[in-house]
Design a protein around this motif. Sequence first.
Motif, PDB file in Angstrom:
ATOM      1  N   TYR A  13      -4.051   6.958  15.988  1.00  0.00           N
ATOM      2  CA  TYR A  13      -4.305   5.935  14.978  1.00  0.00           C
ATOM      3  C   TYR A  13      -5.774   5.920  14.573  1.00  0.00           C
ATOM      4  N   VAL A  14      -6.646   6.046  15.553  1.00  0.00           N
ATOM      5  CA  VAL A  14      -8.082   6.052  15.263  1.00  0.00           C
ATOM      6  C   VAL A  14      -8.461   7.270  14.429  1.00  0.00           C
ATOM      7  N   ALA A  15      -7.946   8.441  14.801  1.00  0.00           N
ATOM      8  CA  ALA A  15      -8.266   9.667  14.065  1.00  0.00           C
ATOM      9  C   ALA A  15      -7.826   9.565  12.613  1.00  0.00           C
ATOM     10  N   ALA A  16      -6.630   9.041  12.378  1.00  0.00           N
ATOM     11  CA  ALA A  16      -6.135   8.908  11.007  1.00  0.00           C
ATOM     12  C   ALA A  16      -6.915   7.855  10.231  1.00  0.00           C
ATOM     13  N   ARG A  73      -2.960   8.863   1.544  1.00  0.00           N
ATOM     14  CA  ARG A  73      -3.089  10.230   1.041  1.00  0.00           C
ATOM     15  C   ARG A  73      -3.585  11.172   2.140  1.00  0.00           C
ATOM     16  N   GLY A  74      -4.486  10.678   2.983  1.00  0.00           N
ATOM     17  CA  GLY A  74      -4.979  11.491   4.090  1.00  0.00           C
ATOM     18  C   GLY A  74      -3.881  11.808   5.092  1.00  0.00           C
ATOM     19  N   CYS A  75      -3.066  10.808   5.418  1.00  0.00           N
ATOM     20  CA  CYS A  75      -1.960  11.039   6.350  1.00  0.00           C
ATOM     21  C   CYS A  75      -0.977  12.058   5.790  1.00  0.00           C
ATOM     22  N   ARG A  76      -0.688  11.952   4.506  1.00  0.00           N
ATOM     23  CA  ARG A  76       0.229  12.909   3.877  1.00  0.00           C
ATOM     24  C   ARG A  76      -0.358  14.309   3.882  1.00  0.00           C
ATOM     25  N   ALA A  77      -1.659  14.404   3.618  1.00  0.00           N
ATOM     26  CA  ALA A  77      -2.302  15.714   3.561  1.00  0.00           C
ATOM     27  C   ALA A  77      -2.244  16.425   4.907  1.00  0.00           C
ATOM     28  N   VAL A  78      -2.335  15.644   5.989  1.00  0.00           N
ATOM     29  CA  VAL A  78      -2.329  16.228   7.329  1.00  0.00           C
ATOM     30  C   VAL A  78      -0.905  16.342   7.884  1.00  0.00           C
ATOM     31  N   GLY A  79       0.032  15.613   7.278  1.00  0.00           N
ATOM     32  CA  GLY A  79       1.416  15.658   7.743  1.00  0.00           C
ATOM     33  C   GLY A  79       1.681  14.810   8.951  1.00  0.00           C
ATOM     34  N   GLU A 125       0.832  -1.197   0.000  1.00  0.00           N
ATOM     35  CA  GLU A 125       0.000   0.000   0.000  1.00  0.00           C
ATOM     36  C   GLU A 125       0.872   1.254   0.000  1.00  0.00           C
ATOM     37  N   SER A 126       0.719   2.096  -1.014  1.00  0.00           N
ATOM     38  CA  SER A 126       1.563   3.288  -1.097  1.00  0.00           C
ATOM     39  C   SER A 126       0.793   4.560  -1.422  1.00  0.00           C
ATOM     40  N   ASN A 127      -0.383   4.406  -2.022  1.00  0.00           N
ATOM     41  CA  ASN A 127      -1.131   5.615  -2.403  1.00  0.00           C
ATOM     42  C   ASN A 127      -2.627   5.437  -2.177  1.00  0.00           C
ATOM     43  N   SER A 128      -2.963   4.761  -1.080  1.00  0.00           N
ATOM     44  CA  SER A 128      -4.371   4.525  -0.779  1.00  0.00           C
ATOM     45  C   SER A 128      -5.008   5.792  -0.240  1.00  0.00           C
ATOM     46  N   GLN A 129      -6.310   5.720  -0.067  1.00  0.00           N
ATOM     47  CA  GLN A 129      -7.055   6.830   0.544  1.00  0.00           C
ATOM     48  C   GLN A 129      -6.478   7.182   1.904  1.00  0.00           C
ATOM     49  N   TYR A 130      -6.152   6.170   2.675  1.00  0.00           N
ATOM     50  CA  TYR A 130      -5.599   6.371   4.016  1.00  0.00           C
ATOM     51  C   TYR A 130      -4.234   7.059   3.956  1.00  0.00           C
ATOM     52  N   ILE A 177      -9.075  13.831  -1.455  1.00  0.00           N
ATOM     53  CA  ILE A 177      -8.959  14.346  -0.094  1.00  0.00           C
ATOM     54  C   ILE A 177      -8.482  15.794  -0.102  1.00  0.00           C
ATOM     55  N   ASN A 178      -9.293  16.657   0.472  1.00  0.00           N
ATOM     56  CA  ASN A 178      -8.915  18.045   0.674  1.00  0.00           C
ATOM     57  C   ASN A 178      -8.153  18.141   1.992  1.00  0.00           C
ATOM     58  N   PRO A 179      -6.916  18.681   1.988  1.00  0.00           N
ATOM     59  CA  PRO A 179      -6.129  18.737   3.226  1.00  0.00           C
ATOM     60  C   PRO A 179      -6.854  19.428   4.377  1.00  0.00           C
ATOM     61  N   GLU A 180      -7.609  20.492   4.089  1.00  0.00           N
ATOM     62  CA  GLU A 180      -8.332  21.190   5.150  1.00  0.00           C
ATOM     63  C   GLU A 180      -9.408  20.301   5.763  1.00  0.00           C
ATOM     64  N   ILE A 181     -10.098  19.552   4.913  1.00  0.00           N
ATOM     65  CA  ILE A 181     -11.137  18.650   5.408  1.00  0.00           C
ATOM     66  C   ILE A 181     -10.503  17.528   6.241  1.00  0.00           C
ATOM     67  N   ALA A 182      -9.400  16.965   5.746  1.00  0.00           N
ATOM     68  CA  ALA A 182      -8.726  15.893   6.475  1.00  0.00           C
ATOM     69  C   ALA A 182      -8.245  16.387   7.839  1.00  0.00           C
ATOM     70  N   ARG A 183      -7.665  17.573   7.892  1.00  0.00           N
ATOM     71  CA  ARG A 183      -7.191  18.129   9.157  1.00  0.00           C
ATOM     72  C   ARG A 183      -8.344  18.383  10.119  1.00  0.00           C
ATOM     73  N   SER A 184      -9.453  18.900   9.606  1.00  0.00           N
ATOM     74  CA  SER A 184     -10.618  19.161  10.450  1.00  0.00           C
ATOM     75  C   SER A 184     -11.146  17.871  11.061  1.00  0.00           C
ATOM     76  N   LEU A 185     -11.228  16.822  10.254  1.00  0.00           N
ATOM     77  CA  LEU A 185     -11.705  15.536  10.742  1.00  0.00           C
ATOM     78  C   LEU A 185     -10.760  14.978  11.800  1.00  0.00           C
ATOM     79  N   TYR A 186      -9.476  15.012  11.527  1.00  0.00           N
ATOM     80  CA  TYR A 186      -8.472  14.494  12.454  1.00  0.00           C
ATOM     81  C   TYR A 186      -8.543  15.233  13.794  1.00  0.00           C
ATOM     82  N   ASP A 187      -8.608  16.550  13.732  1.00  0.00           N
ATOM     83  CA  ASP A 187      -8.640  17.355  14.957  1.00  0.00           C
ATOM     84  C   ASP A 187      -9.912  17.107  15.766  1.00  0.00           C
ATOM     85  N   ASP A 188     -11.042  16.949  15.066  1.00  0.00           N
ATOM     86  CA  ASP A 188     -12.302  16.674  15.768  1.00  0.00           C
ATOM     87  C   ASP A 188     -12.197  15.401  16.601  1.00  0.00           C
TER      88      ASP A 188
END
Length: 341
Positions: free
Chosen positions: A297-300, A234-240, A227-232, A310-321
Amino acid sequence: MNLQTLSSNPALMNGSTAPAYFTTKGAAYIGDSRVLLECLPDDSVDLVITSPPFALQRKKEYGNLDQHDYIDWFLSFGRIVHRKLRDSGSFVVDFGGAYMSGVPARSLYNFRVLLRMVDELGFFLAEDFYWFNPSKLPSPIEWVNKRKLRVKDSVNTVWWFSKTQWPKSDITKVLSPYSDRMKKLLEDPEKFYTPKVRPSGHDIGKSFAKDNGGSIPPNLLQIPNTESNSQYIRGCRAVGIKSHPARFPARLPEFFIRMLTEPDDIVVDIFGGSNTTGQVAQSEGRRWLTFEELPEYVAASAFRFLDKDINPEIARSLYDDIITGQSVDMDEFHEQMMLEL
């Protein structure tokens, strides 16, 4: 929680704390799975499938125990799982191999787990599976790369435990594609195959010329973990943030979920990690619950349930929530984000 409650609202479990996030089919919880499992009624779960932290000599970032303590620790989960499974239910566990400390001799911890699960807890070994990961890097470094005394360890043991001798199972749901040679045989059996009596005296006739929709898979599962470019990811990369270092390849839980459960059955992962199990269960129409102690781990893992782009802002908002303790309804989250964009 009862089964009707789970069907209508998977976020509820006997008045326990709210899930980190939930969908129409399942929910992810943060906490010790031994505590969370007790919120489920006995005889209610169809399949528990998981990959616990392995009993390695060197500590990993996702946590693991000394081999001598590991077996008792794992059996503390197994005792509860046995009560929660239906009589037709199964418990599938992926164990990685390990070496003894300081010497090139194998640890037998995974086999000792197997024996004690059967002898002490009353499980049955329905079948032993072996997951061959051809993409696995050579390890352990000391014995393989440096001293060149051992070949690389690329096979995990996967024990399929059952609560009774007759667990639910249907191998027609996991048939393998026929080889090109078999396809030719099916097109013209007379041309490619002449039935013969085997040395044992068994006459197989023309049974091999029948099209059964695929071939019966072996208990050696060849599944690369690349796995190198899955949805998961890409989300981790977007949030850093770092992705989970020991993820299931989707095809592994997919195989057992298809073989051992039916639509709307309940699938539980007690070491949820990045929640590959929940994602696969959802796509296969099963209800699911996943338990994981580490909030990050759960948030990601919620990224697995976002839209493809995946929009980075949306991913960050979800993670932070999720990190801040909010319980996220993934459907409502999607609608809200789309309105804001």
